[in-house]
Design a protein around this motif. Structure first.
Motif, PDB file in Angstrom:
ATOM      1  N   UNK A  22      -8.724   6.340  -3.917  1.00  0.00           N
ATOM      2  CA  UNK A  22      -9.902   6.561  -3.085  1.00  0.00           C
ATOM      3  C   UNK A  22     -11.138   6.760  -3.950  1.00  0.00           C
ATOM      4  N   UNK A  23     -10.990   7.530  -5.028  1.00  0.00           N
ATOM      5  CA  UNK A  23     -12.142   7.775  -5.898  1.00  0.00           C
ATOM      6  C   UNK A  23     -12.605   6.493  -6.573  1.00  0.00           C
ATOM      7  N   UNK A  34     -10.564  17.395 -11.695  1.00  0.00           N
ATOM      8  CA  UNK A  34      -9.676  18.061 -10.742  1.00  0.00           C
ATOM      9  C   UNK A  34      -8.275  18.258 -11.305  1.00  0.00           C
ATOM     10  N   UNK A  35      -7.787  17.237 -11.981  1.00  0.00           N
ATOM     11  CA  UNK A  35      -6.381  17.246 -12.357  1.00  0.00           C
ATOM     12  C   UNK A  35      -6.162  17.225 -13.863  1.00  0.00           C
ATOM     13  N   UNK A  39      -3.117   8.720  -4.164  1.00  0.00           N
ATOM     14  CA  UNK A  39      -4.019   8.247  -3.102  1.00  0.00           C
ATOM     15  C   UNK A  39      -5.458   8.626  -3.405  1.00  0.00           C
ATOM     16  N   UNK A  40      -5.636   9.818  -3.916  1.00  0.00           N
ATOM     17  CA  UNK A  40      -7.003  10.253  -4.211  1.00  0.00           C
ATOM     18  C   UNK A  40      -7.590   9.483  -5.376  1.00  0.00           C
ATOM     19  N   UNK A  94      -0.183  12.430  -3.394  1.00  0.00           N
ATOM     20  CA  UNK A  94      -1.549  12.728  -2.951  1.00  0.00           C
ATOM     21  C   UNK A  94      -2.545  12.405  -4.060  1.00  0.00           C
ATOM     22  N   UNK A 110      -2.433  18.031 -14.655  1.00  0.00           N
ATOM     23  CA  UNK A 110      -1.887  19.176 -13.934  1.00  0.00           C
ATOM     24  C   UNK A 110      -1.949  18.854 -12.445  1.00  0.00           C
ATOM     25  N   UNK A 111      -0.869  18.328 -11.907  1.00  0.00           N
ATOM     26  CA  UNK A 111      -0.838  17.843 -10.525  1.00  0.00           C
ATOM     27  C   UNK A 111       0.298  18.509  -9.772  1.00  0.00           C
ATOM     28  N   UNK A 112       0.025  18.904  -8.526  1.00  0.00           N
ATOM     29  CA  UNK A 112       1.094  19.456  -7.692  1.00  0.00           C
ATOM     30  C   UNK A 112       1.765  18.346  -6.889  1.00  0.00           C
ATOM     31  N   UNK A 117     -14.136  12.446 -12.309  1.00  0.00           N
ATOM     32  CA  UNK A 117     -13.888  13.457 -11.282  1.00  0.00           C
ATOM     33  C   UNK A 117     -12.398  13.750 -11.151  1.00  0.00           C
ATOM     34  N   UNK A 123     -14.905   7.695 -11.176  1.00  0.00           N
ATOM     35  CA  UNK A 123     -13.674   8.126 -10.529  1.00  0.00           C
ATOM     36  C   UNK A 123     -12.814   8.930 -11.496  1.00  0.00           C
ATOM     37  N   UNK A 144       0.798  -1.232   0.000  1.00  0.00           N
ATOM     38  CA  UNK A 144       0.000   0.000   0.000  1.00  0.00           C
ATOM     39  C   UNK A 144       0.827   1.276   0.000  1.00  0.00           C
TER      40      UNK A 144
END
Lengths: 240, 240
Positions: free
Chosen positions: A185-186, A220-221, A181-182, A178, A172-174, A216, A213, A151
């Motif tokens: 999770x999604x 976001x990204x 993981x998201x 994270x 486009x990710x910072x 969304x 998933x 994991x």
DNA sequence: GTAAAATTAGACACTATTGTCTAAAACGTC
DNA sequence: GACGTTTTAGACAATAGTGTCTAATTTTAC
């Protein structure tokens, strides 16, 4: 006689031969490990009886004691067996990540489906969810290695893959870890309740969960010029 | 003598008086339910022994048998007790949703922290995660009511709240229930592993998890003119 | 203070389980 | 086919847990 009712996700590779002999005995060991995994998963450690495992493995009780000195030894062996297989499946599936996506939306969704199908919804996944939760506090060191190798590593590995896509302008990710993981999770957002009750999602449920998933996640990204919900013309992200 | 080592999240409200008498006996019932919840949570149903529960409740074993005819009766009573309390906490927390947010980002994050703190990270949350997973298949009807009234309802309730915000232009959501499920999934994205091992996140971890979740949630569902993270000149894709 | 109710400790029968031991049977190898 | 190994069934002691019973004690209500 009772056959193995629930096929394990064991691959047909050769196994470690740490047993009494190599050939015929190996299949006994496999039977025992599989049966024990099922029974431990169903009944928990204290609820599982050696006799039940013996019957399910079509093996005499004494044979179990010959191979594994006591119940706890068997339990640990089963855990390690399942963890090893689960981690292998995890990284094997990670290697199918769409590095050069043709259609980002579709490719990510299909990747998500592979991930859930091969790593989370199978018997090993169910076993680990249950047993880590119930016995994790009792055997902290036993699961620690798996957590590190499984994991924990998946976030960074998947994060690195997202980073590649990001550098090529497809995302486009910072914070890549994270985002990883998201993403996970999604993907499981719609499936959590099914897992909790020990059920198995249908293919349609898996596909819909993955689509939702990824949708969304890309909202976001995704690249900025992306339309947000129901654009008629699909946008192909073709980066060299 | 052993005191209750792990305080239950039981509120000080009056309890159902279905017991032998109303007053002094009630406290025994409470002690037993609390102790049993802890022991069942720690050991599982078959691993828990009545003697252990009796000792932890500072009560004689016979008293337990007087109140609850047998082990399974006690188990069911504990489950129902915890589920009732958990659902109450859930809807009590839902009622603190920021209907008229001052600062959407901050208010949603604080709401997320309340949700995790009051409903997921407490002892009841841990109990339910464990017991539903291990005994859910064995007692399907027992947990079905809770699932209907709890987890299932939370999506629609939270979805309705998001719908309100959406109609006021604070969010741009198509599928409200889905957004609610994803919100919950994002909030727990960073905490899953902690839950799995039975741990409790620190306040900092909770805050960071909430902030991360809300950040991404708003990137996906926030109003269009929202800045996305750190681009100097935001490109607004203004599609009617 | 008294009577009813609840609680307690202890003994008890019963069952289930673990882990050991033995002698017989099955198996694989040469 | 003979040998060594593995497997098997069954008996076995030891332990732990459930649920019952009883008689003494404490608590509660009036």
């Amino acid at each position: 006689m009772k056959n193995r009712t629930m096929a394990s996700s064991r691959p047909s590779t050769a196994r470690k031969d740490t047993g009494p002999t190599q050939r015929g005995q190996c299949s006994k060991r496999v039977s025992i490990l599989d049966a024990a995994a099922n029974v431990f998963c169903r009944e928990g450690f204290s609820g599982a009886s050696i006799d039940e495992i013996a019957i399910e493995a079509c093996v005499s009780r004494q044979t179990i004691y010959n191979h594994y000195r006591e119940k706890e030894t068997l339990f640990v062996a089963v855990i390690e067996d399942v963890m090893e297989r689960a981690n292998a499946a995890l990284f094997s599936t990670l290697s199918t990540f769409p590095d050069k996506p043709d259609n980002l939306q579709r490719d990510l969704s299909e990747f998500a489906i592979r991930l859930t199908t091969n790593c989370i919804c199978n018997q090993d996944g169910k076993f680990l969810r249950r047993l880590v939760q119930t016995e994790g506090e009792r055997y902290p060191h036993l699961f620690e290695g798996w957590r590190q190798q499984g994991p924990c590593k998946i976030s960074t590995t998947l994060g690195a893959l997202f980073a590649k896509l990001s550098h090529r302008g497809a995302l486009r990710i910072d914070d890549f870890d994270l985002a990883a993981r998201q993403f996970l999770a999604l993907v499981n957002a719609d499936l959590q309740m099914i897992y909790l009750f020990g059920g198995k999602p249908t293919e349609d449920e898996l596909k819909s969960a993955a689509d939702n998933a990824v949708d969304t996640f890309l909202r976001a990204y995704g690249p900025r010029e992306r339309e947000n919900s129901a654009p008629p013309a699909p946008i192909l992200v073709a980066v060299s």
